[in-house]
Design a protein around this motif. Structure first.
Motif, PDB file in Angstrom:
ATOM      1  N   TYR A 163     -12.108  11.011  -6.812  1.00  0.00           N
ATOM      2  CA  TYR A 163     -11.773   9.990  -6.734  1.00  0.00           C
ATOM      3  C   TYR A 163     -12.509   9.264  -7.589  1.00  0.00           C
ATOM      4  O   TYR A 163     -13.350   8.724  -6.889  1.00  0.00           O
ATOM      5  N   TYR A 166       1.144   5.291  -4.079  1.00  0.00           N
ATOM      6  CA  TYR A 166       0.108   5.421  -2.746  1.00  0.00           C
ATOM      7  C   TYR A 166       0.979   3.839  -2.337  1.00  0.00           C
ATOM      8  O   TYR A 166       1.510   4.085  -1.084  1.00  0.00           O
ATOM      9  N   VAL A 199       1.126   7.366   4.557  1.00  0.00           N
ATOM     10  CA  VAL A 199      -0.458   8.146   4.445  1.00  0.00           C
ATOM     11  C   VAL A 199      -1.054   7.020   5.417  1.00  0.00           C
ATOM     12  O   VAL A 199      -1.886   5.835   4.161  1.00  0.00           O
ATOM     13  N   VAL A 232      -7.654   5.642   4.646  1.00  0.00           N
ATOM     14  CA  VAL A 232      -8.555   7.437   5.197  1.00  0.00           C
ATOM     15  C   VAL A 232      -8.542   8.099   4.230  1.00  0.00           C
ATOM     16  O   VAL A 232      -9.387   9.453   3.326  1.00  0.00           O
ATOM     17  N   GLU A 233      -7.430   8.682   4.077  1.00  0.00           N
ATOM     18  CA  GLU A 233      -6.768  10.325   3.928  1.00  0.00           C
ATOM     19  C   GLU A 233      -6.293   9.789   2.236  1.00  0.00           C
ATOM     20  O   GLU A 233      -6.521  11.352   1.177  1.00  0.00           O
ATOM     21  N   TRP A 234      -5.745   8.736   1.726  1.00  0.00           N
ATOM     22  CA  TRP A 234      -5.428   9.013   0.084  1.00  0.00           C
ATOM     23  C   TRP A 234      -6.498   9.222  -0.621  1.00  0.00           C
ATOM     24  O   TRP A 234      -5.914   9.502  -1.771  1.00  0.00           O
ATOM     25  N   PHE A 263      -8.444  11.945  -1.247  1.00  0.00           N
ATOM     26  CA  PHE A 263      -7.918  12.857  -1.148  1.00  0.00           C
ATOM     27  C   PHE A 263      -6.700  13.393  -1.488  1.00  0.00           C
ATOM     28  O   PHE A 263      -6.799  14.754  -2.706  1.00  0.00           O
ATOM     29  N   HIS A 264      -5.241  12.865  -1.458  1.00  0.00           N
ATOM     30  CA  HIS A 264      -4.518  13.586  -2.483  1.00  0.00           C
ATOM     31  C   HIS A 264      -4.235  12.427  -3.778  1.00  0.00           C
ATOM     32  O   HIS A 264      -4.167  13.695  -4.823  1.00  0.00           O
ATOM     33  N   THR A 296       6.373  16.904   1.797  1.00  0.00           N
ATOM     34  CA  THR A 296       5.648  16.062   2.925  1.00  0.00           C
ATOM     35  C   THR A 296       5.375  15.483   1.899  1.00  0.00           C
ATOM     36  O   THR A 296       6.202  14.629   0.954  1.00  0.00           O
ATOM     37  N   GLU A 347       3.259  12.985   0.621  1.00  0.00           N
ATOM     38  CA  GLU A 347       3.063  12.570  -0.322  1.00  0.00           C
ATOM     39  C   GLU A 347       3.583  13.538  -1.709  1.00  0.00           C
ATOM     40  O   GLU A 347       3.545  13.524  -2.894  1.00  0.00           O
ATOM     41  N   THR A 365       1.908  22.747  -0.542  1.00  0.00           N
ATOM     42  CA  THR A 365      -0.025  21.416  -0.699  1.00  0.00           C
ATOM     43  C   THR A 365       0.829  20.772  -1.870  1.00  0.00           C
ATOM     44  O   THR A 365       0.311  21.875  -3.108  1.00  0.00           O
TER      45      THR A 365
END
Ligand code: 13P
Ligand code: SF4
Length: 357
Positions: free
Chosen positions: A31, A43, A50, A53-55, A57-58, A83, A85, A320
């Protein structure tokens, strides 16, 4: 509930390939500030569901998938239950089963990646026999599709000679090949009535069959299949929500049992549910369906309050971002349907699509 993937084949890559189908190396998934900037507008679409803190990772997956789609000439079709994302950040087209089937038929891309379950990928392959159709996880099945086989349909035909068979699209290609016409939750009543007969066999969803029977004079003979997500809702729980707030609008999918549908203000396909929910500006709605859908609708309907009893579809959740990336890199898992079967299954799907046009 046990799950069997339908009898049709999914091919593995045969030997090394150095052409356009070569396996590509895993990109760097760090990232970086560049990745953050490249994905910031995406985002923005999912920040309500979301957490920040998770973004990180995606985002690297989102950026890599969007770059690879261009390189591979691929489109991603995502069902409304994917999902947020996936639905908001990498999908090219989103919709209910009928919309995805129609859009698949119009696609000009070389590769289709199915964000959805196996029967949806098979439908895409039926309508795009010359394209490569990929399903990122082979185990993404459906309790309805695994409740009935082609042999079951042949036995039903023997038991009810001359009675036409309508199959919900939530069935394998093997089953579609044995029936007269397909339907989705968006057009089931129209399909049944289009046959101009007094009786039809309607498979495999017992609850969708009951819903259709409540809307038509045609006699419906049903199978015992059920959606493991929608059959868990009860009328009792919906009454409790309504008692807590009488202004709430209850919106149900027709795969729900009759006592649930009796409590609903509106019943329709996932796309129909989204349209109805989005129109309730300033109101509160309860979506009686798979729970990712509320997250996805909330992105575009920010003035609607969503109450979400959360039943997840474990099969939809097998898809996923990492698996979509892997699918684009390795071109796995390819959906292949034997031609003799595909010709007959395609006829049932196209007969339904032509009815709409
Ligand atoms: P829709 O066709 O309404 O999107 O439904 C598909 C499905 O699998 C619902 O569980
Ligand atoms: Fe099948 Fe139900 Fe999942 Fe839809 S929600 S894919 S009908 S198991």
């Amino acid at each position: 509930m046990t799950l069997t993937i339908p009898a049709t084949k999914t091919a593995r890559m045969a030997g090394p390939d150095f052409g356009e189908n070569r396996v590509l190396p895993m990109p760097d998934l760090t990232y970086t500030p560049e990745v953050a900037a490249e994905t910031a507008h995406l985002y923005d679409r999912v920040k309500h569901v979301v957490p920040p803190v998770e973004w990180p990772f995606h985002a690297p997956y989102v950026a890599a998938i969007n770059r690879l789609k261009k390189e591979r000439d691929a489109v991603i079709l995502a069902h409304n239950y994917q999902t947020p994302e996936i639905y908001n950040c990498v999908a090219d087209v989103v919709g209910d089963s009928l919309q995805l089937a129609k859009l698949a038929a119009r696609s000009t891309a070389r590769i289709i990646v199915q964000g959805g379950v196996h029967f949806m990928a098979e439908t895409s392959k039926l309508l795009n026999p010359d394209k490569m159709v990929l399903i990122p996880d082979l185990k993404a099945g459906c309790s309805l599709a695994s409740s009935i086989t082609g042999a079951d349909i042949r036995r039903l035909r023997e038991a009810y000679p001359g009675v036409p068979v309508v199959a919900y699209v939530n069935t394998s290609a093997e089953v579609k090949a044995e029936v007269d016409i397909c339907c989705t939750s968006a057009n089931a009543v129209q399909v049944v009535e289009s046959l101009g007969v007094d009786r039809v066999l309607f498979v495999p969803d017992q609850y969708l069959a009951k819903y259709v029977a409540s809307k038509t004079k045609v006699q419906i003979i049903s199978w015992h299949g059920a959606c493991e997500v929608h059959e868990r809702f009860t009328g009792e729980e919906l009454r409790r929500y309504r008692e807590a707030d009488p202004s709430i609008r209850i919106i149900a999918h027709p795969e729900c049992p009759p006592d649930v549908i009796a409590e609903a203000d509106f019943t329709g396909s996932t796309a129909g549910m989204i349209d109805y929910a989005t129109a309730q500006k300033g109101g509160k709605v309860l979506l009686v369906t798979e729970c990712s859908m509320a997250d996805n609708v909330a992105a575009s309907a920010r003035d609607v309050e969503f109450v979400r009893p959360c039943n997840l579809c474990p099969h939809m959740k097998r898809i996923t971002l990492p698996k979509i990336l892997d699918s684009l890199l390795t071109l796995q898992h390819r959906v292949e349907i034997p031609e003799e079967l595909a010709v007959r299954a395609r006829r049932s799907v196209e007969r339904m699509i032509n009815l709409q046009n």
